[in-house]
Every structure is written in structure tokens, then in C-alpha cells.
Design a protein around this motif. Structure first.
Motif, PDB file in Angstrom:
ATOM      1  N   VAL A   1      96.433   9.562  65.492  1.00 51.85           N
ATOM      2  CA  VAL A   1      95.417   9.613  64.434  1.00 51.85           C
ATOM      3  C   VAL A   1      95.890   8.840  63.210  1.00 51.85           C
ATOM      4  CG1 VAL A   1      94.181  11.139  62.850  1.00 51.85           C
ATOM      5  CG2 VAL A   1      94.495  11.815  65.238  1.00 51.85           C
ATOM      6  N   CYS A   2      97.156   9.017  62.855  1.00 50.65           N
ATOM      7  CA  CYS A   2      97.681   8.412  61.628  1.00 50.65           C
ATOM      8  C   CYS A   2      97.801   6.895  61.741  1.00 50.65           C
ATOM      9  CB  CYS A   2      99.040   9.023  61.284  1.00 50.65           C
ATOM     10  SG  CYS A   2      98.951  10.774  60.851  1.00 50.65           S
ATOM     11  N   THR A   3      98.286   6.384  62.866  1.00 51.10           N
ATOM     12  CA  THR A   3      98.387   4.930  63.020  1.00 51.10           C
ATOM     13  C   THR A   3      97.004   4.294  63.071  1.00 51.10           C
ATOM     14  OG1 THR A   3      98.576   5.156  65.434  1.00 51.10           O
ATOM     15  CG2 THR A   3     100.628   5.016  64.169  1.00 51.10           C
ATOM     16  N   THR A   4      96.052   5.004  63.665  1.00 52.04           N
ATOM     17  CA  THR A   4      94.682   4.469  63.710  1.00 52.04           C
ATOM     18  C   THR A   4      94.110   4.365  62.310  1.00 52.04           C
ATOM     19  OG1 THR A   4      94.315   5.395  65.919  1.00 52.04           O
ATOM     20  CG2 THR A   4      92.367   4.832  64.630  1.00 52.04           C
ATOM     21  N   GLU A   5      94.348   5.407  61.488  1.00 49.37           N
ATOM     22  CA  GLU A   5      93.831   5.390  60.122  1.00 49.37           C
ATOM     23  C   GLU A   5      94.560   4.375  59.248  1.00 49.37           C
ATOM     24  OE1 GLU A   5      91.336   6.990  58.599  1.00 49.37           O
ATOM     25  OE2 GLU A   5      90.693   7.849  60.509  1.00 49.37           O
ATOM     26  N   ALA A   6      95.897   4.310  59.357  1.00 48.01           N
ATOM     27  CA  ALA A   6      96.687   3.475  58.455  1.00 48.01           C
ATOM     28  C   ALA A   6      96.799   2.034  58.916  1.00 48.01           C
ATOM     29  CB  ALA A   6      98.087   4.075  58.292  1.00 48.01           C
ATOM     30  N   LEU A   7      96.884   1.819  60.232  1.00 53.02           N
ATOM     31  CA  LEU A   7      97.153   0.469  60.759  1.00 53.02           C
ATOM     32  C   LEU A   7      96.009  -0.087  61.594  1.00 53.02           C
ATOM     33  CD1 LEU A   7     100.856   1.051  61.910  1.00 53.02           C
ATOM     34  CD2 LEU A   7     100.020   0.294  59.673  1.00 53.02           C
ATOM     35  N   GLY A   8      95.028   0.755  61.902  1.00 46.88           N
ATOM     36  CA  GLY A   8      93.886   0.281  62.679  1.00 46.88           C
ATOM     37  C   GLY A   8      94.163   0.133  64.159  1.00 46.88           C
ATOM     38  N   MET A   9      95.185   0.812  64.673  1.00 44.73           N
ATOM     39  CA  MET A   9      95.486   0.746  66.105  1.00 44.73           C
ATOM     40  C   MET A   9      96.149   2.037  66.540  1.00 44.73           C
ATOM     41  SD  MET A   9      98.720  -1.917  66.153  1.00 44.73           S
ATOM     42  CE  MET A   9      97.822  -3.127  65.151  1.00 44.73           C
ATOM     43  N   PRO A  10      95.972   2.435  67.828  1.00 40.95           N
ATOM     44  CA  PRO A  10      96.565   3.688  68.303  1.00 40.95           C
ATOM     45  C   PRO A  10      98.081   3.587  68.408  1.00 40.95           C
ATOM     46  CG  PRO A  10      95.517   2.528  70.113  1.00 40.95           C
ATOM     47  CD  PRO A  10      95.152   1.780  68.870  1.00 40.95           C
ATOM     48  N   PHE A  11      98.709   4.746  68.519  1.00 44.64           N
ATOM     49  CA  PHE A  11     100.162   4.816  68.541  1.00 44.64           C
ATOM     50  C   PHE A  11     100.760   4.081  69.732  1.00 44.64           C
ATOM     51  CE2 PHE A  11     103.988   7.259  69.939  1.00 44.64           C
ATOM     52  CZ  PHE A  11     104.842   6.828  68.939  1.00 44.64           C
TER      53      PHE A  11
ATOM     54  N   GLN B   1     103.434   0.777  55.223  1.00 44.24           N
ATOM     55  CA  GLN B   1     104.475   1.768  55.515  1.00 44.24           C
ATOM     56  C   GLN B   1     104.212   3.062  54.750  1.00 44.24           C
ATOM     57  OE1 GLN B   1     108.461   0.193  54.946  1.00 44.24           O
ATOM     58  NE2 GLN B   1     107.860  -1.814  55.729  1.00 44.24           N
ATOM     59  N   LYS B   2     103.924   2.929  53.452  1.00 39.50           N
ATOM     60  CA  LYS B   2     103.666   4.115  52.632  1.00 39.50           C
ATOM     61  C   LYS B   2     102.428   4.862  53.121  1.00 39.50           C
ATOM     62  CE  LYS B   2     106.726   4.102  49.143  1.00 39.50           C
ATOM     63  NZ  LYS B   2     107.003   4.814  47.915  1.00 39.50           N
ATOM     64  N   ARG B   3     101.377   4.136  53.399  1.00 37.14           N
ATOM     65  CA  ARG B   3     100.127   4.779  53.839  1.00 37.14           C
ATOM     66  C   ARG B   3     100.354   5.539  55.147  1.00 37.14           C
ATOM     67  NH1 ARG B   3      94.404   3.953  53.499  1.00 37.14           N
ATOM     68  NH2 ARG B   3      93.519   5.633  54.767  1.00 37.14           N
ATOM     69  N   LEU B   4     101.119   4.952  56.066  1.00 42.32           N
ATOM     70  CA  LEU B   4     101.380   5.607  57.350  1.00 42.32           C
ATOM     71  C   LEU B   4     102.158   6.904  57.157  1.00 42.32           C
ATOM     72  CD1 LEU B   4     101.250   5.674  60.407  1.00 42.32           C
ATOM     73  CD2 LEU B   4     103.236   4.139  60.473  1.00 42.32           C
ATOM     74  N   VAL B   5     103.193   6.875  56.325  1.00 38.77           N
ATOM     75  CA  VAL B   5     103.987   8.086  56.081  1.00 38.77           C
ATOM     76  C   VAL B   5     103.146   9.138  55.350  1.00 38.77           C
ATOM     77  CG1 VAL B   5     105.961   9.015  54.814  1.00 38.77           C
ATOM     78  CG2 VAL B   5     106.205   6.918  56.128  1.00 38.77           C
ATOM     79  N   LEU B   6     102.356   8.713  54.392  1.00 37.53           N
ATOM     80  CA  LEU B   6     101.511   9.665  53.671  1.00 37.53           C
ATOM     81  C   LEU B   6     100.473  10.298  54.597  1.00 37.53           C
ATOM     82  CD1 LEU B   6     101.017   7.659  50.356  1.00 37.53           C
ATOM     83  CD2 LEU B   6     102.127   9.906  50.564  1.00 37.53           C
ATOM     84  N   GLU B   7      99.871   9.496  55.456  1.00 37.79           N
ATOM     85  CA  GLU B   7      98.924  10.049  56.434  1.00 37.79           C
ATOM     86  C   GLU B   7      99.596  11.130  57.267  1.00 37.79           C
ATOM     87  OE1 GLU B   7      95.777   9.677  57.173  1.00 37.79           O
ATOM     88  OE2 GLU B   7      95.075   7.760  56.390  1.00 37.79           O
ATOM     89  N   THR B   8     100.815  10.841  57.716  1.00 37.27           N
ATOM     90  CA  THR B   8     101.532  11.769  58.589  1.00 37.27           C
ATOM     91  C   THR B   8     101.882  13.063  57.864  1.00 37.27           C
ATOM     92  OG1 THR B   8     102.476   9.849  59.737  1.00 37.27           O
ATOM     93  CG2 THR B   8     103.488  11.981  60.153  1.00 37.27           C
TER      94      THR B   8
ATOM     95  N   PRO C   1      92.377   0.525  46.676  1.00 38.02           N
ATOM     96  CA  PRO C   1      91.686   1.484  47.553  1.00 38.02           C
ATOM     97  C   PRO C   1      92.609   2.558  48.112  1.00 38.02           C
ATOM     98  CG  PRO C   1      90.988  -0.763  48.040  1.00 38.02           C
ATOM     99  CD  PRO C   1      92.162  -0.866  47.109  1.00 38.02           C
ATOM    100  N   SER C   2      93.845   2.182  48.444  1.00 34.99           N
ATOM    101  CA  SER C   2      94.783   3.170  48.986  1.00 34.99           C
ATOM    102  C   SER C   2      95.204   4.175  47.915  1.00 34.99           C
ATOM    103  CB  SER C   2      96.021   2.465  49.556  1.00 34.99           C
ATOM    104  OG  SER C   2      95.679   1.689  50.696  1.00 34.99           O
ATOM    105  N   LYS C   3      95.302   3.714  46.656  1.00 30.97           N
ATOM    106  CA  LYS C   3      95.610   4.659  45.574  1.00 30.97           C
ATOM    107  C   LYS C   3      94.472   5.654  45.379  1.00 30.97           C
ATOM    108  CE  LYS C   3      98.890   1.957  42.847  1.00 30.97           C
ATOM    109  NZ  LYS C   3      99.258   1.448  41.508  1.00 30.97           N
TER     110      LYS C   3
END
Length: 298
Positions: free
Chosen positions: A140-150, A166-173, A194-196
Motif C-alpha cells: 500500500v505504501c509503495t503504491t501511494e508514495a512511488l506509484g508501484m507495488p512492493f 524516501q521521506k514520503r515512503l517512510v512517513l506512509e509506512t 503537495p507532499s507537505k
């Protein structure tokens, strides 16, 4: 129930200087507290003490609930996306992942029945530790942050991602994960606008207890419900807690300094009175032997 309780924590530097002097504050359940102060004031050191990475030289820290941490520098050279996600996972999951990697390498090397059985046992332990549930979260987190599944990005080099990704992925997690208490060291660094805005919304929505370091005035104004300031004290850096948002912080700080000035003025006045009294006794003692004892006692 998630909380952080810091009670009279002190920490000294190797050269003998006191960095933190009896720091005390509490971040209650579900609270969003910002830790601010000048660069080098000891904010990151304080987070490391709360996390258990450093031992305080005085005082104590207590926590309720599991702890998730975003450190100031979140990736190491040579890491893959999977390594980055593991770095903020539960320690049991990290240990189970290391065991799976070792068992898989041993099986590929020898391929005998013993190695295969060890690999099967490591996979079972991975499931017992919550590894498969973590992989669902990571997807779920990689899809939201990077646009692709784990399964498509897990082996991707972390340094191929931007600092914001990197920050967005860790924050999502962390924000989607099971930890009840989060400590975030400058989570807004490298994030685009937008990420802020996304981070602000998620901090307001989450029921987790959050303590974070930031220099971003907009993030502080929109999300912090209390402000903890690390500032210079007589023997080292101390902490002052403003129990409200950033909107009223500057006026409260100005009022606090005004009270300090009033206290200093009163002290100066009392000191001047005492000096005048001593001088009077000194002058009288010079021509009146009866006053000599009073002068010496003063």
C-alpha cells in the motif's frame, strides 16, 4: 495508550560541557507536539535518548505504546527499498527478515535438505513475526508514495529515489503502521509543497501520539498542539513548554522574556540595596567601633 514522559533528563558532551540540563515534558495520548530550537541545541540528541539509542546522564524517560522512529538520515548507502522499509519495522520483523535472507543464501549455496528445512523454518518465523502483514502494508505504501507495488520496487536502490520520495515512503509506512507513538526528525525535509500538505493532513488525522522536530513554520502552525523549546539555560540547554499552538507561541515567548526581565530588574534592585547597606556599615565602622561587628557580619 501512547505517551512520552521525559523527567529531568540531562546529558553531557565528552569534553565536559552540559548539553541538556534537566529537560522535562510530557506528550500525552494522541497529542501532536513540536520540538524546536536552534541548530546544535540538542534536539536530535534528546530524541535519541527517548528512543533508547543514547543513555541519559541523569533523569529518566518512560513511554507507553510501541514506538516508530523517522531519523534525520533515513537511508544508508547501498540500501534497497526493502531495507528502507525494514528500518522502520518492528525489531522482530527485522530479525526475521535477516534470518530469511541468511537461510535463503545458505540454501542457494548448498541446496541440501538441511538448508531447505532451515529456509522453510525461517519463512514460518517470518509469518509468525508479522512479516506477511508487513508486506501487505508495504505494498500500500509503495503504491501511494512511488506509484508501484512492493513486488516491483522492493529491490530498487534507495539512492535512485529522490529525498522527497524516501521521506514520503517512510512517513506512509509509519503513519499507516501499528506503532502508537511516533518520533519524526525533520519529516518535512525534501518534501515538495503537495507532499507537505499531505503530511499536515495526515498528522491532523492520525490518532497516534507524535513528537516531531521541524523548522517549517507552516507545518508547526497547522499541526502542533504544543511547542517544546530547547533553549540555553544557566548550566546547559533546558526546555520550555508552550501548551498551545504555534499561533500564540511568539507572544507567549515574548511575555515569558518580559517576566524574566522584571525578575532581573527586581534582583538588581535588591542587590543595589544590599550593596548600599554594606557600604553604609563600612563607613560607620570606620569611625564607630560599635559598628565594626555589624560590618564584618554583613
Amino acid at each position: 495508550m501512547g505517551y512520552i514522559d521525559v523527567n529531568s533528563v540531562s546529558y553531557g558532551l565528552p569534553d565536559g560541557r552540559v548539553l541538556l540540563d534537566e529537560i522535562s515534558f510530557r506528550v500525552g495520548e494522541g497529542a501532536k507536539a513540536a520540538l524546536i530550537g536552534a541548530n546544535g541545541s540538542g534536539k536530535t540528541t534528546l530524541l535519541r535518548i527517548i528512543a533508547g539509542d543514547l543513555a541519559a546522564h541523569g533523569g529518566a524517560v518512560s513511554r507507553g505504546g510501541s514506538l516508530g522512529i523517522m531519523r534525520q538520515f533515513i537511508a544508508r548507502e547501498g540500501d534497497q527499498v526493502r531495507d528502507l522499509l525494514l528500518s522502520v519495522a518492528d525489531p522482530r520483523i527485522r530479525r526475521a527478515a535477516a534470518a530469511v535472507d541468511a537461510a535463503e543464501a545458505a540454501m542457494e549455496s548448498s541446496g541440501d535438505t538441511k538448508a531447505q528445512m532451515a529456509y522453510a523454518a525461517a519463512l514460518a518465523d517470518w509469518g509468525d513475526a508479522g512479516g506477511y502483514d508487513a508486506e501487505v502494508l508495504w505494498d500500500v505504501c509503495t503504491t501511494e508514495a512511488l506509484g508501484m507495488p512492493f513486488d516491483r520496487c522492493g529491490q530498487r536502490a534507495v539512492d535512485s529515489l529522490s529525498g522527497g520520495e524516501q521521506k514520503r515512503l517512510v512517513l506512509e509506512t509509519l503513519l499507516r503502521g501499528p506503532d502508537q507513538v511516533l518520533m519524526l526528525d525533520e519529516p518535512d525535509n525534501y518534501l515538495d509543497v503537495p507532499s507537505k500538505r499531505w503530511l499536515e493532513e495526515r498528522l491532523l488525522e492520525t490518532p497516534k501520539t507524535v513528537l516531531y522536530i521541524s523548522h517549517d513554520r507552516e507545518l508547526l502552525a497547522r499541526t502542533a498542539k504544543s511547542i517544546i523549546t530547547v533553549e540555553l539555560g544557566a548550566a546547559g540547554n533546558t526546555a520550555w513548554v508552550h501548551p498551545a499552538g504555534f499561533g500564540s507561541y511568539h507572544q507567549a515567548r515574548a511575555d515569558r522574556f518580559e517576566r524574566f526581565d522584571e525578575m532581573r530588574n527586581r534582583w538588581d534592585e535588591e542587590r543595589a540595596k544590599l550593596k548600599a547597606l554594606v557600604q553604609m556599615y563600612k563607613q560607620k565602622a570606620s569611625y564607630n567601633s560599635d559598628m565594626a561587628s555589624r560590618y564584618r557580619s554583613a
